[in-house]
Design an enzyme around this catalytic site. Sequence first.
Site, PDB file in Angstrom:
ATOM      1  N   VAL A  64       0.810  -1.223   0.000  1.00  0.00           N
ATOM      2  CA  VAL A  64       0.000   0.000   0.000  1.00  0.00           C
ATOM      3  C   VAL A  64       0.838   1.266   0.000  1.00  0.00           C
ATOM      4  CG1 VAL A  64      -1.971  -1.121   1.122  1.00  0.00           C
ATOM      5  CG2 VAL A  64      -0.245   0.045   2.533  1.00  0.00           C
ATOM      6  N   TYR A 155       3.090   6.372  15.416  1.00  0.00           N
ATOM      7  CA  TYR A 155       1.772   5.784  15.189  1.00  0.00           C
ATOM      8  C   TYR A 155       0.678   6.824  15.375  1.00  0.00           C
ATOM      9  CZ  TYR A 155      -2.119   2.483  15.505  1.00  0.00           C
ATOM     10  OH  TYR A 155      -3.302   1.808  15.298  1.00  0.00           O
ATOM     11  N   ALA A 157       0.950  10.074  15.043  1.00  0.00           N
ATOM     12  CA  ALA A 157       1.024  11.010  13.920  1.00  0.00           C
ATOM     13  C   ALA A 157       0.345  10.428  12.691  1.00  0.00           C
ATOM     14  CB  ALA A 157       2.480  11.350  13.610  1.00  0.00           C
ATOM     15  N   SER A 158       0.577   9.151  12.440  1.00  0.00           N
ATOM     16  CA  SER A 158       0.001   8.511  11.249  1.00  0.00           C
ATOM     17  C   SER A 158      -1.515   8.408  11.349  1.00  0.00           C
ATOM     18  CB  SER A 158       0.614   7.118  11.051  1.00  0.00           C
ATOM     19  OG  SER A 158       0.152   6.196  12.019  1.00  0.00           O
ATOM     20  N   LYS A 159      -2.024   8.137  12.538  1.00  0.00           N
ATOM     21  CA  LYS A 159      -3.469   7.962  12.681  1.00  0.00           C
ATOM     22  C   LYS A 159      -4.200   9.304  12.817  1.00  0.00           C
ATOM     23  CE  LYS A 159      -3.710   3.519  12.262  1.00  0.00           C
ATOM     24  NZ  LYS A 159      -4.412   2.903  11.115  1.00  0.00           N
ATOM     25  N   ILE A 188      -6.929  -3.958  20.513  1.00  0.00           N
ATOM     26  CA  ILE A 188      -7.770  -5.148  20.652  1.00  0.00           C
ATOM     27  C   ILE A 188      -6.904  -6.388  20.451  1.00  0.00           C
ATOM     28  CG2 ILE A 188      -9.659  -6.435  19.582  1.00  0.00           C
ATOM     29  CD1 ILE A 188     -11.050  -3.763  19.117  1.00  0.00           C
TER      30      ILE A 188
END
Length: 266
Positions: A64, A155, A157-159, A188
């Site tokens: 991706v 993480y 920053a990416s989300k 989860i």
Amino acid sequence: MQLKYSENRKALVTGGANGFGLGTAKELVNIGAKVTIADINKENLDNAQKEINSDLVDTCVVDVSNKDSLTQAIDNAAKKMGGLDTLVNSAGVFEFTKFEDISEKEWDWIMDINSKGTFLATQIAMPYLKESKNGRVVNLSSDAGKKGFAMITTYCASKFAVTGMTQAIGAEVAPYGVTVNAVCPSSIPGTGMGEKVASQKVQLYKEMGFSKGNLETILKEGAEAFPLKRLGTVEDVVSIIMYLISENASWITGESINVDGGSLGG
């Protein structure tokens, strides 16, 4: 109230060979949708196809973070399925690292897959989604896409980027009948990423000298930290993804919905 779906949905799910992606692919097949599962791991793809065991499912290996790889995958999927009206961006990676120790390589890796991958897949798929006049995009963001947490700066920053893109793209493509929404789960254990989070917490506890640094204790403490006093499941998240794909959610776009046991809203 029963959820309603448009007939013959044609969906591509990135990161679809496990976790939320695989759970969503299964439910899409259950409503009669054609599904292309895209993932970077061929072995996991083969296992997913065997597990679902349906003529409605096809698979493709895709990176991706690579535009050419995604373009080929999306164009081929649309050709085989006779169009594309549903995109679920579930591919994602994660790492616990102290802020001072984050390398440029790690930063690029996480941002390329979580943020750039979501951007590229949505951009490449958009002409097909617009053409369908009833397009659906559901992105996997995170509770870390709304609140910063220690040890996962990259993480977060990416989300945060995914949450922002969801709102911006949703506003731009709404006139074409395309909705763009996101789900924001907390960690989860039933996903590959969730298992990695738990195992890394065990290692961190050991490094800090905590005697109770074992998986059972960490999961129990994790459950108690949620206002609803339990850990989330893949099904909890997939049910919201499927709602956002349904016709019941046709007047919702640009939203990022918390699926986190009340931790952000509590």
